[in-house]
Every structure is written in structure tokens, then in C-alpha cells.
Design an enzyme around this catalytic site. Structure first.
Site, PDB file in Angstrom:
ATOM      1  N   CYS A 163     -11.650   0.757   0.857  1.00 41.80           N
ATOM      2  CA  CYS A 163     -10.172   0.352   1.197  1.00 41.80           C
ATOM      3  C   CYS A 163      -9.610  -0.355  -0.311  1.00 41.80           C
ATOM      4  O   CYS A 163      -8.502  -0.714  -0.286  1.00 41.80           O
ATOM      5  CB  CYS A 163      -9.860  -0.595   2.360  1.00 41.80           C
ATOM      6  N   HIS A 303      -4.431  -7.981   2.484  1.00 41.11           N
ATOM      7  CA  HIS A 303      -4.929  -6.878   2.843  1.00 41.11           C
ATOM      8  C   HIS A 303      -4.764  -6.799   4.354  1.00 41.11           C
ATOM      9  O   HIS A 303      -4.538  -5.577   4.798  1.00 41.11           O
ATOM     10  CB  HIS A 303      -6.575  -7.027   2.798  1.00 41.11           C
ATOM     11  N   HIS A 340      -3.216   1.672   7.912  1.00 36.94           N
ATOM     12  CA  HIS A 340      -4.195   1.208   6.883  1.00 36.94           C
ATOM     13  C   HIS A 340      -4.291   2.640   5.986  1.00 36.94           C
ATOM     14  O   HIS A 340      -4.936   3.540   6.539  1.00 36.94           O
ATOM     15  CB  HIS A 340      -5.412   0.951   7.343  1.00 36.94           C
TER      16      HIS A 340
END
Length: 413
Positions: A163, A303, A340
Site C-alpha cells: 500500500c 493512510h 483502499h
């Protein structure tokens, strides 16, 4: 003395908009990109929804015959890159293409083609495998396609750090430019992993939300009732170049990259380090690299994945770095809207930071209804907020303990 690095082009493909203006409209209006999965029958899966890209046609960017030889993550990267390259005006007359690079990564790469070719192998044997199988699925191939399409002959490779991939690509591009390895670099991340195995894998880890009766409200970062992230897909691409080069070309500067901070948790393959210790070190390194104080930061694009541990430890990390000032910073998680995007998250969220700086608006964290006493910062709940933003921090943390933090600012000539 290091070169100053600026952004001159941006492009996105996201679940809430397939161009930068559409994306910004989705962010400021607090639109959720989540809905039932349409790519495959998810009835046997624990999670039946995702943030899919909608109304996207690759034929607007490349010939359909070429598109068949590419995985979907490459489609997204090519579309976002073309938007960014066109805005920046990167062409033969304005740039030496031997000094224009491409660094575009993917956290997972071509998992759709991998799954499809596995079915061919199991059903028909080895001779059924396509000669395009390997060059279609490998994670570096998006960078390769964009280099070929635009004849960009400088630095060319991919980053893969889960990520944190997109942020690592941008940060490394910044470093190359600072030390004169290139004049211009096209950088970012792309992902297209909403597949049967992709969803099943994250389900098996208990990482995804299973709020199947209410997908639009499933991504709820920092909320006490959060139960996992929502898978997204797409791409975010920036054109970075040295300020000197941009000024020689006479192009508009959209923002300046001031600093980066990379670190490793060195703790666990998926769980963040206790207290967000690794994330805190990355944020501190970014502030030091930019030569700014914690009090100079106006906005943090967190995040903020909507998983119980991540949001708690990121809050702790922000408090560690910013101390008493932490409660005064405007923070939001745009993943509440986009889901995400995995390897594309950091680069898409860098675009969000630039748009926030330009428009003087903090995007909201939507779906916030129940405060979590362990996530007690100003996360801009549910509604956007007007605020002058000079400096923004973008956080990205990946499985494996990979941390990448970027600092962007309004351009001051």
C-alpha cells in the site's frame, strides 16, 4: 545543492471519478465509490462489495486490440498517465526524452490475467497459456507501456511495496530529480485487483469490511464501528520535474514536493508496529527532509484504512510526531470515499493533497458516526472544510512494514 521539485501534471482513474475534475467533485461532495461487486459472482465470498472504477473505457486512450494484451491495472495507468502528460505538455519540442523517466508501480500487478490463465491451465493444459501471459501480468509493465507509448527513454522501472507503492514511486522520482538523474519523471501507482482471489485473500485475513447490507457506509476510518477496509482500484499519476526545467518550458507549476520520509516497521508482515513507531519515524524524516517544523503542516491525508489497528496506531504516530499540535491539524482519510486503492493509494492521495492545497478545502472523512476515544484527532468528519493549506503531509503504510510519507506545498516562486 538539491534541485527543487515541482508537479506540472496530474491524472487519475478512481472509483469516484476518472479525471482530476471528476475526482475532486467526488471528494468535496463526500461521494462514496462503494457498491456491489459487478466483476464476478461474489455470492460465495464473505464480502460482496468494493469500490470499482465505473464508466471507464480504455478505447479513449489506446486501440482495443492493444488493450487486450494488457491487464486492467495497465489500462488505468495509461489513462492517468495520458491525462498527466497532456496537462504537463511533455513532448518532443519541450523535453529531451532521453531525460524523461517513468516510475510506476503496482502492489499486486496483473492478478486478473493470472487468475484467467490459471483457469486455462487447469482446463486445457500448458499449451493453452497465452504468449502474452508473463508480459501482461508483471508489475513493472505499466511503466514499460507508458515509456513505449510516449517514447520516454530515461529512468524506467517499478516500485512494489504493497500500500506504500505509489508514494514510494513518487518519492524515489523526487530523489532522482533532485540529484540530476532526469529532468522529468512520470510517477505513481496503479492497481486492479478486485478479483475472486483478491477479495477472497483479503477476506481470509479478516482485513475487509463485511458490511454487505450497507456498502456505501462500510469504509469508515477512525470510527469506533469500523470493521475493515473496502477494496478499491484505479491509478494516480504525477508528472514531476525540476523547477528549473519547468520554468524553462514555461509550464504551470501545480505544487512543490518538499520532502519525503521512508522507514520500516521491522515488526510483522501485516500488523503495524506498536504505537505506530515506524510510521512516526517516517513522518519525522519527511519533516526533516523538508526543513519544516511540525507546526508548519496544515493538512494530513491519513493512510486511514478503516481497519481497527491501522487507524489507532496512525493516530498514536501522529500524536508522537506532532505533540500538542496534533489536535489542531486538519486530517482526513479520502479512503472513506475511494476505498483502499492498494498500490495506487499513495499516488491518488497525493493528487488529493494537491487539489486540497489549490482549492483551500479539506476533503471530508465520510461515514463518521461514532467517535473512537483512541482516534481523537480532527478527522474532518462528514463535511469538507474551507481552510488555507500551504503544506500537506501524505501518509502511506504497507504490509511488510513499508512506510512512505510525502510533504507537498503550495508553490512559492
Amino acid at each position: 545543492m538539491k534541485n527543487r521539485i515541482v508537479v506540472t501534471g496530474m491524472g487519475v482513474v478512481t472509483p469516484i471519478g476518472n479525471t482530476v475534475p471528476e475526482f475532486w467533485d467526488g471528494l468535496k461532495s463526500g461521494r462514496s465509490g462503494a457498491g456491489p461487486i459487478t466483476r464476478f459472482d461474489s455470492s460465495q465470498h464473505t464480502t460482496h462489495f468494493a469500490c470499482e472504477v465505473k464508466n471507464f473505457d480504455i478505447a479513449g486512450y489506446i486501440h482495443p486490440r492493444e488493450a487486450k494484451r494488457m491487464d486492467v491495472f495497465c489500462h488505468y495507468a495509461i489513462a492517468a498517465a495520458e491525462q498527466a502528460i497532456q496537462q504537463a505538455g511533455v513532448n518532443e519540442t519541450s523535453c529531451d526524452k532521453d531525460r524523461v523517466g517513468v516510475i510506476i508501480g503496482s502492489g499486486i500487478g496483473g492478478i486478473p490475467i493470472f487468475e484467467a490463465q490459471c483457469r486455462e491451465m487447469f482446463e486445457g493444459g500448458a499449451r493453452r497459456i497465452s504468449p502474452f501471459f508473463i508480459p501482461t501480468m508483471i508489475s513493472d509493465i505499466a511503466a514499460g507501456h507508458i515509456s513505449i507509448k510516449y517514447q520516454l527513454r530515461g529512468i524506467n522501472y517499478a516500485t512494489t511495496s504493497a500500500c506504500a507503492t505509489g508514494s514510494h514511486a513518487i518519492g524515489i522520482a523526487m530523489r532522482h530529480l533532485q540529484f540530476g538523474d532526469a529532468d522529468v519523471i512520470v510517477a505513481g501507482g496503479a492497481e486492479g485487483a478486485i478479483t475472486p482471489m483478491g477479495v477472497a485473500g483479503f477476506n481470509s485475513m479478516k482485513a475487509l469490511s463485511d458490511r454487505n447490507d450497507d456498502p456505501e457506509h462500510a469504509s469508515r476510518p477512525f470510527d469506533l464501528t469500523r470493521d475493515g477496509f473496502v477494496m478499491g482500484e484505479g491509478s494516480g499519476i504525477l508528472v514531476l520535474e525540476t523547477l528549473e526545467h519547468a520554468q524553462k518550458r514555461g509550464v504551470q507549476v501545480l505544487a512543490e514536493f518538499k520532502g519525503l520520509g521512508f522507514s520500516a516497521d521491522a515488526h510483522h508482515i501485516t500488523a503495524p508496529a506498536p504505537g505506530g513507531e515506524g510510521a512516526a519515524r517516517a513522518m519525522k524524516a519527511a519533516l526533516a527532509d523538508a526543513g519544516i517544523k511540525p507546526e508548519d503542516v496544515d493538512y494530513i491525508n491519513a493512510h486511514g484504512t478503516s481497519t481497527p489497528y491501522n487507524d489507532k496506531t496512525e493516530t498514536e504516530a501522529i500524536k508522537t510526531v506532532f505533540g500538542d499540535y496534533a489536535g489542531k491539524i486538519s486530517i482526513s482519510s479520502t479512503k472513506s470515499m475511494t476505498g483502499h486503492l492498494l498500490g495506487a493509494a499513495g499516488s491518488v492521495e497525493s493528487v488529493a493533497c494537491i487539489l486540497a492545497i489549490h482549492n483551500g478545502v479539506i476533503p471530508p472523512t465520510i461515514n463518521y458516526s461514532t467517535p473512537d476515544p483512541e482516534c481523537d484527532l480532527d478527522i474532518t468528519p462528514n463535511q469538507p472544510k474551507e481552510k488555507k493549506i500551504r503544506i500537506a503531509l501524505n501518509n502511506a503504510f504497507g504490509f511488510g512494514g513499508h512506510n512512505a510519507c510525502l510533504i507537498l506545498s503550495a508553490f512559492e516562486g
